[in-house]
Design an enzyme around this catalytic site. Structure first.
Site, short mmCIF file in Angstrom:
data_model
loop_
_atom_site.label_atom_id
_atom_site.label_comp_id
_atom_site.label_asym_id
_atom_site.label_seq_id
_atom_site.Cartn_x
_atom_site.Cartn_y
_atom_site.Cartn_z
N THR A 123 0.84 -1.10 0.15
CA THR A 123 -0.12 0.13 -0.36
C THR A 123 0.76 1.08 -0.19
OG1 THR A 123 -1.03 1.34 1.27
CG2 THR A 123 -0.23 -0.25 2.19
N ASP A 124 0.34 2.26 -0.45
CA ASP A 124 1.12 3.11 -0.58
C ASP A 124 0.97 4.41 1.05
OD1 ASP A 124 -1.42 4.20 -0.03
OD2 ASP A 124 -2.24 5.96 -1.81
N GLU A 125 0.28 3.58 1.68
CA GLU A 125 0.34 4.12 3.05
C GLU A 125 1.47 3.93 3.84
OE1 GLU A 125 -2.47 4.02 5.90
OE2 GLU A 125 -4.33 2.86 4.59
N TYR A 148 -1.82 -1.41 10.98
CA TYR A 148 -2.59 -1.15 8.96
C TYR A 148 -1.10 -0.93 8.32
CZ TYR A 148 -3.41 -2.07 4.77
OH TYR A 148 -3.41 -1.97 3.09
N LYS A 152 1.97 -3.82 7.33
CA LYS A 152 2.11 -3.55 5.57
C LYS A 152 3.41 -3.18 5.76
CE LYS A 152 0.02 -4.87 3.05
NZ LYS A 152 -0.66 -6.09 2.28
#
Length: 330
Positions: A123-125, A148, A152
Protein backbone atom coordinates in the site's frame (compact mmCIF):
# COMPACT_ATOMS: atom_id res chain seq x y z
CA UNK A 1 0.52 -22.33 -15.95
CA UNK A 2 -0.48 -22.33 -12.29
CA UNK A 3 -1.15 -19.04 -10.52
CA UNK A 4 -1.88 -19.00 -6.79
CA UNK A 5 -3.71 -15.96 -5.44
CA UNK A 6 -3.95 -15.56 -1.68
CA UNK A 7 -6.87 -13.47 -0.44
CA UNK A 8 -8.64 -13.90 -3.75
CA UNK A 9 -12.11 -13.63 -2.21
CA UNK A 10 -11.44 -10.05 -1.14
CA UNK A 11 -12.09 -6.87 -3.08
CA UNK A 12 -8.92 -6.45 -5.14
CA UNK A 13 -8.10 -10.16 -5.20
CA UNK A 14 -11.46 -11.14 -6.68
CA UNK A 15 -11.20 -8.46 -9.35
CA UNK A 16 -7.66 -9.61 -10.14
CA UNK A 17 -8.77 -13.23 -10.55
CA UNK A 18 -11.59 -12.16 -12.84
CA UNK A 19 -9.15 -10.06 -14.88
CA UNK A 20 -6.62 -12.89 -15.30
CA UNK A 21 -9.26 -15.42 -16.35
CA UNK A 22 -10.65 -12.95 -18.88
CA UNK A 23 -7.28 -11.91 -20.32
CA UNK A 24 -5.57 -15.32 -20.57
CA UNK A 25 -6.31 -18.78 -21.94
CA UNK A 26 -3.62 -20.91 -20.33
CA UNK A 27 -3.54 -19.77 -16.69
CA UNK A 28 -5.09 -21.92 -13.98
CA UNK A 29 -5.95 -19.85 -10.91
CA UNK A 30 -5.98 -21.27 -7.39
CA UNK A 31 -7.58 -18.98 -4.82
CA UNK A 32 -6.44 -19.52 -1.22
CA UNK A 33 -8.62 -17.57 1.20
CA UNK A 34 -9.55 -17.90 4.88
CA UNK A 35 -12.94 -16.24 4.24
CA UNK A 36 -12.73 -13.83 7.14
CA UNK A 37 -15.37 -11.09 7.35
CA UNK A 38 -14.31 -9.31 4.15
CA UNK A 39 -13.71 -12.48 2.11
CA UNK A 40 -16.78 -13.35 0.09
CA UNK A 41 -17.07 -16.14 -2.47
CA UNK A 42 -20.15 -14.41 -3.86
CA UNK A 43 -17.70 -11.93 -5.37
CA UNK A 44 -16.51 -14.74 -7.65
CA UNK A 45 -19.81 -16.44 -8.38
CA UNK A 46 -19.51 -15.56 -12.08
CA UNK A 47 -16.26 -17.53 -12.45
CA UNK A 48 -16.89 -20.30 -9.93
CA UNK A 49 -17.69 -22.81 -12.70
CA UNK A 50 -14.67 -21.91 -14.83
CA UNK A 51 -12.56 -25.06 -15.23
CA UNK A 52 -9.41 -22.96 -14.74
CA UNK A 53 -10.49 -21.69 -11.32
CA UNK A 54 -10.13 -23.55 -8.01
CA UNK A 55 -10.93 -22.38 -4.50
CA UNK A 56 -8.98 -23.61 -1.46
CA UNK A 57 -10.23 -22.67 1.99
CA UNK A 58 -7.08 -21.93 3.98
CA UNK A 59 -5.22 -19.36 6.04
CA UNK A 60 -1.89 -17.83 5.03
CA UNK A 61 -0.77 -18.22 8.63
CA UNK A 62 -0.96 -22.02 8.22
CA UNK A 63 2.39 -23.25 6.84
CA UNK A 64 1.05 -26.64 5.79
CA UNK A 65 -1.92 -25.22 3.93
CA UNK A 66 0.20 -22.64 2.17
CA UNK A 67 2.94 -25.12 1.24
CA UNK A 68 0.42 -27.56 -0.22
CA UNK A 69 -1.25 -24.80 -2.24
CA UNK A 70 1.87 -23.22 -3.75
CA UNK A 71 3.49 -26.55 -4.65
CA UNK A 72 4.04 -26.59 -8.40
CA UNK A 73 2.99 -22.95 -8.83
CA UNK A 74 4.56 -20.83 -11.53
CA UNK A 75 3.41 -17.56 -9.94
CA UNK A 76 2.06 -16.47 -6.55
CA UNK A 77 0.38 -13.17 -5.66
CA UNK A 78 -0.16 -12.34 -1.99
CA UNK A 79 -3.27 -10.18 -1.64
CA UNK A 80 -4.30 -11.66 1.71
CA UNK A 81 -4.36 -8.99 4.42
CA UNK A 82 -6.36 -7.24 7.07
CA UNK A 83 -6.86 -3.86 5.46
CA UNK A 84 -9.13 -1.42 7.31
CA UNK A 85 -7.23 1.25 9.25
CA UNK A 86 -10.02 1.80 11.79
CA UNK A 87 -10.02 -1.88 12.67
CA UNK A 88 -6.22 -1.81 13.06
CA UNK A 89 -6.53 1.03 15.55
CA UNK A 90 -9.16 -0.84 17.52
CA UNK A 91 -7.19 -4.10 17.49
CA UNK A 92 -3.71 -4.22 15.95
CA UNK A 93 -2.90 -7.84 16.81
CA UNK A 94 -4.82 -9.38 13.92
CA UNK A 95 -3.05 -7.05 11.50
CA UNK A 96 0.40 -7.92 12.77
CA UNK A 97 -0.45 -11.62 12.69
CA UNK A 98 -1.89 -11.77 9.18
CA UNK A 99 -0.05 -9.00 7.38
CA UNK A 100 3.42 -9.76 8.72
CA UNK A 101 3.48 -13.33 10.02
CA UNK A 102 1.16 -14.54 7.28
CA UNK A 103 3.20 -12.84 4.59
CA UNK A 104 6.31 -14.49 6.00
CA UNK A 105 4.66 -17.90 5.78
CA UNK A 106 3.82 -17.25 2.12
CA UNK A 107 7.34 -16.05 1.30
CA UNK A 108 8.97 -19.05 2.96
CA UNK A 109 6.65 -21.57 1.33
CA UNK A 110 7.32 -20.02 -2.08
CA UNK A 111 11.08 -20.05 -1.50
CA UNK A 112 11.06 -23.69 -0.51
CA UNK A 113 8.86 -24.57 -3.49
CA UNK A 114 11.12 -22.49 -5.78
CA UNK A 115 8.19 -20.56 -7.24
CA UNK A 116 9.72 -18.49 -10.07
CA UNK A 117 7.64 -15.32 -9.61
CA UNK A 118 6.15 -13.95 -6.41
CA UNK A 119 4.35 -10.62 -6.00
CA UNK A 120 3.40 -9.08 -2.68
CA UNK A 121 0.65 -6.47 -2.71
CA UNK A 122 1.36 -3.52 -0.43
CA UNK A 123 0.00 0.00 0.00
CA UNK A 124 1.03 3.61 -0.50
CA UNK A 125 0.39 4.07 3.23
CA UNK A 126 3.78 2.55 4.08
CA UNK A 127 5.40 5.85 3.09
CA UNK A 128 3.32 7.94 5.48
CA UNK A 129 1.98 11.39 4.60
CA UNK A 130 3.54 13.87 2.15
CA UNK A 131 2.87 17.55 1.56
CA UNK A 132 1.90 18.92 -1.84
CA UNK A 133 3.27 18.92 -4.45
CA UNK A 134 5.58 16.04 -3.60
CA UNK A 135 5.03 12.34 -4.38
CA UNK A 136 6.80 9.32 -2.93
CA UNK A 137 9.17 7.28 -5.06
CA UNK A 138 9.91 3.59 -4.60
CA UNK A 139 13.25 4.17 -2.86
CA UNK A 140 11.93 6.61 -0.28
CA UNK A 141 11.94 5.77 3.41
CA UNK A 142 8.98 3.91 4.86
CA UNK A 143 7.32 5.90 7.65
CA UNK A 144 3.96 4.21 8.40
CA UNK A 145 1.63 5.91 10.87
CA UNK A 146 -1.05 3.34 11.68
CA UNK A 147 -0.90 -0.28 12.87
CA UNK A 148 -2.24 -1.31 9.45
CA UNK A 149 0.41 0.52 7.44
CA UNK A 150 3.14 -0.55 9.87
CA UNK A 151 2.18 -4.19 9.39
CA UNK A 152 2.31 -3.77 5.61
CA UNK A 153 5.68 -2.00 5.81
CA UNK A 154 7.01 -4.89 7.85
CA UNK A 155 6.04 -7.32 5.11
CA UNK A 156 7.65 -5.08 2.47
CA UNK A 157 10.92 -5.15 4.38
CA UNK A 158 10.67 -8.91 4.82
CA UNK A 159 10.26 -9.28 1.06
CA UNK A 160 13.42 -7.22 0.61
CA UNK A 161 15.24 -9.37 3.16
CA UNK A 162 14.37 -12.53 1.24
CA UNK A 163 16.12 -11.10 -1.80
CA UNK A 164 19.20 -10.02 0.13
CA UNK A 165 19.54 -12.98 2.50
CA UNK A 166 18.36 -15.90 0.38
CA UNK A 167 18.79 -14.54 -3.13
CA UNK A 168 15.06 -15.10 -3.59
CA UNK A 169 13.54 -12.01 -5.22
CA UNK A 170 9.97 -11.02 -4.29
CA UNK A 171 8.35 -8.14 -6.15
CA UNK A 172 6.27 -5.55 -4.30
CA UNK A 173 3.61 -3.14 -5.50
CA UNK A 174 2.50 -0.21 -3.38
CA UNK A 175 -0.97 0.73 -4.49
CA UNK A 176 -3.08 3.82 -3.98
CA UNK A 177 -6.74 3.63 -2.96
CA UNK A 178 -8.84 1.38 -5.17
CA UNK A 179 -12.56 1.58 -5.90
CA UNK A 180 -15.00 -0.46 -7.92
CA UNK A 181 -17.38 -3.43 -7.66
CA UNK A 182 -17.33 -5.96 -4.82
CA UNK A 183 -15.78 -3.52 -2.34
CA UNK A 184 -16.72 -4.35 1.26
CA UNK A 185 -19.12 -1.62 2.46
CA UNK A 186 -17.04 -0.35 5.36
CA UNK A 187 -14.72 1.56 2.99
CA UNK A 188 -15.55 5.12 2.07
CA UNK A 189 -16.97 4.87 -1.46
CA UNK A 190 -19.14 1.76 -0.99
CA UNK A 191 -20.21 2.94 2.47
CA UNK A 192 -21.25 6.37 1.21
CA UNK A 193 -22.92 4.97 -1.91
CA UNK A 194 -24.94 2.37 -0.03
CA UNK A 195 -25.90 4.92 2.64
CA UNK A 196 -27.15 7.25 -0.09
CA UNK A 197 -29.07 4.43 -1.77
CA UNK A 198 -30.80 3.90 1.58
CA UNK A 199 -31.49 7.62 2.05
CA UNK A 200 -29.03 7.88 4.94
CA UNK A 201 -26.38 10.49 5.69
CA UNK A 202 -22.68 9.96 5.08
CA UNK A 203 -20.03 10.24 7.85
CA UNK A 204 -17.04 12.44 7.01
CA UNK A 205 -13.94 12.49 9.19
CA UNK A 206 -12.85 15.86 10.53
CA UNK A 207 -12.68 18.72 8.05
CA UNK A 208 -12.37 16.36 5.06
CA UNK A 209 -9.03 17.80 3.88
CA UNK A 210 -7.28 14.41 3.74
CA UNK A 211 -6.15 13.60 0.20
CA UNK A 212 -6.24 10.19 -1.49
CA UNK A 213 -5.42 9.01 -5.02
CA UNK A 214 -8.16 6.82 -6.54
CA UNK A 215 -7.57 3.96 -9.02
CA UNK A 216 -10.34 1.90 -10.60
CA UNK A 217 -9.79 -1.67 -9.47
CA UNK A 218 -9.66 -3.23 -12.94
CA UNK A 219 -6.86 -0.85 -13.91
CA UNK A 220 -5.05 -1.88 -10.74
CA UNK A 221 -5.51 -5.56 -11.62
CA UNK A 222 -3.88 -4.90 -14.99
CA UNK A 223 -0.93 -3.24 -13.24
CA UNK A 224 -0.45 -6.18 -10.88
CA UNK A 225 -0.55 -8.69 -13.74
CA UNK A 226 2.00 -6.65 -15.68
CA UNK A 227 4.41 -6.50 -12.75
CA UNK A 228 3.95 -10.19 -12.03
CA UNK A 229 4.60 -11.33 -15.59
CA UNK A 230 6.91 -8.70 -17.09
CA UNK A 231 8.90 -6.93 -14.37
CA UNK A 232 12.27 -8.04 -13.10
CA UNK A 233 11.63 -10.23 -10.03
CA UNK A 234 12.35 -8.35 -6.84
CA UNK A 235 11.29 -4.98 -8.23
CA UNK A 236 9.16 -2.43 -6.37
CA UNK A 237 6.47 -0.45 -8.16
CA UNK A 238 4.09 2.28 -7.07
CA UNK A 239 0.62 2.03 -8.62
CA UNK A 240 -1.77 4.97 -8.77
CA UNK A 241 -3.95 6.66 -11.36
CA UNK A 242 -3.27 10.26 -10.30
CA UNK A 243 -6.86 11.01 -9.29
CA UNK A 244 -6.10 12.94 -6.10
CA UNK A 245 -9.13 14.25 -4.23
CA UNK A 246 -9.74 15.46 -0.72
CA UNK A 247 -12.27 13.40 1.19
CA UNK A 248 -14.60 16.38 1.10
CA UNK A 249 -14.26 16.70 -2.68
CA UNK A 250 -15.02 13.00 -3.05
CA UNK A 251 -18.02 13.34 -0.76
CA UNK A 252 -19.44 16.26 -2.72
CA UNK A 253 -19.04 14.35 -5.99
CA UNK A 254 -21.00 11.43 -4.55
CA UNK A 255 -23.71 13.69 -3.15
CA UNK A 256 -24.06 15.34 -6.55
CA UNK A 257 -24.42 11.92 -8.23
CA UNK A 258 -27.39 11.26 -5.94
CA UNK A 259 -28.90 14.71 -6.36
CA UNK A 260 -28.53 15.75 -2.72
CA UNK A 261 -26.56 18.44 -0.90
CA UNK A 262 -24.08 18.75 1.93
CA UNK A 263 -26.87 18.67 4.51
CA UNK A 264 -26.47 14.90 4.09
CA UNK A 265 -22.98 15.00 5.64
CA UNK A 266 -22.49 13.97 9.26
CA UNK A 267 -19.18 15.37 10.49
CA UNK A 268 -17.52 12.89 12.86
CA UNK A 269 -14.42 13.07 15.04
CA UNK A 270 -11.24 12.51 13.07
CA UNK A 271 -9.36 9.22 13.09
CA UNK A 272 -6.30 9.15 15.41
CA UNK A 273 -3.10 9.76 13.46
CA UNK A 274 -5.01 10.36 10.24
CA UNK A 275 -2.46 10.88 7.42
CA UNK A 276 -3.17 14.09 5.52
CA UNK A 277 -2.06 13.13 2.00
CA UNK A 278 -0.95 10.04 0.12
CA UNK A 279 0.71 10.49 -3.26
CA UNK A 280 3.03 8.21 -5.20
CA UNK A 281 5.20 8.77 -8.25
CA UNK A 282 4.21 6.19 -10.88
CA UNK A 283 6.95 6.84 -13.44
CA UNK A 284 8.36 3.33 -13.00
CA UNK A 285 5.11 1.40 -13.62
CA UNK A 286 4.22 3.65 -16.54
CA UNK A 287 7.65 2.93 -18.00
CA UNK A 288 6.71 -0.74 -17.91
CA UNK A 289 3.79 0.06 -20.21
CA UNK A 290 0.91 0.55 -17.78
CA UNK A 291 -1.53 3.44 -17.77
CA UNK A 292 -5.07 3.63 -16.36
CA UNK A 293 -7.78 3.12 -18.98
CA UNK A 294 -10.81 4.07 -16.89
CA UNK A 295 -11.29 7.69 -15.86
CA UNK A 296 -12.32 8.45 -12.32
CA UNK A 297 -15.74 9.65 -13.49
CA UNK A 298 -16.39 6.55 -15.59
CA UNK A 299 -15.19 4.27 -12.82
CA UNK A 300 -17.39 6.01 -10.27
CA UNK A 301 -20.44 5.66 -12.52
CA UNK A 302 -19.71 1.94 -12.95
CA UNK A 303 -19.28 1.56 -9.21
CA UNK A 304 -22.54 3.30 -8.33
CA UNK A 305 -24.35 1.23 -10.96
CA UNK A 306 -22.98 -1.96 -9.40
CA UNK A 307 -24.25 -1.09 -5.93
CA UNK A 308 -27.63 -0.03 -7.29
CA UNK A 309 -27.98 -3.32 -9.19
CA UNK A 310 -26.40 -5.74 -6.72
CA UNK A 311 -28.13 -5.20 -3.41
CA UNK A 312 -28.16 -8.99 -3.16
CA UNK A 313 -24.38 -8.83 -2.79
CA UNK A 314 -23.88 -5.91 -0.40
CA UNK A 315 -26.98 -5.74 1.74
CA UNK A 316 -26.28 -8.91 3.75
CA UNK A 317 -22.79 -7.58 4.47
CA UNK A 318 -24.07 -4.19 5.57
CA UNK A 319 -26.86 -5.68 7.66
CA UNK A 320 -24.13 -7.71 9.34
CA UNK A 321 -22.49 -4.58 10.75
CA UNK A 322 -20.29 -3.10 8.03
CA UNK A 323 -22.28 0.13 8.25
CA UNK A 324 -21.02 0.65 11.78
CA UNK A 325 -17.55 1.53 10.49
CA UNK A 326 -16.95 5.18 9.76
CA UNK A 327 -15.38 4.45 6.41
CA UNK A 328 -13.20 7.53 5.88
CA UNK A 329 -10.77 6.97 3.01
CA UNK A 330 -8.18 4.39 3.81
Amino acid sequence: MKLVVTGGAGFIGSNFIRYVLAETDDVEVVNLDALTYAGNLASLADVSEDRRYTFVHGDIRDPEAVAATVAGADMVVNFAAESHVDRSIDGPSAFLDTNMTGAGVVFEACRRAEVPRVLHISTDEVYGSIEEPGSFREGDALEPNSPYSASKAGADLLARAYGVTYGYPISVTRTANNFGPYHFPEKVIPLFVTNLIDGRNVPLYGDGRNVRDWTYVVDNAAAQWLVLTEAEPGSVYNVGAGNELTNRELTMILLERFGVGEERIDHVADRPGHDLRYSVDTTRIRGLGWAPKVTFEEGLDRTIAFYREREDWWRPLKDGGASDRRGAAR
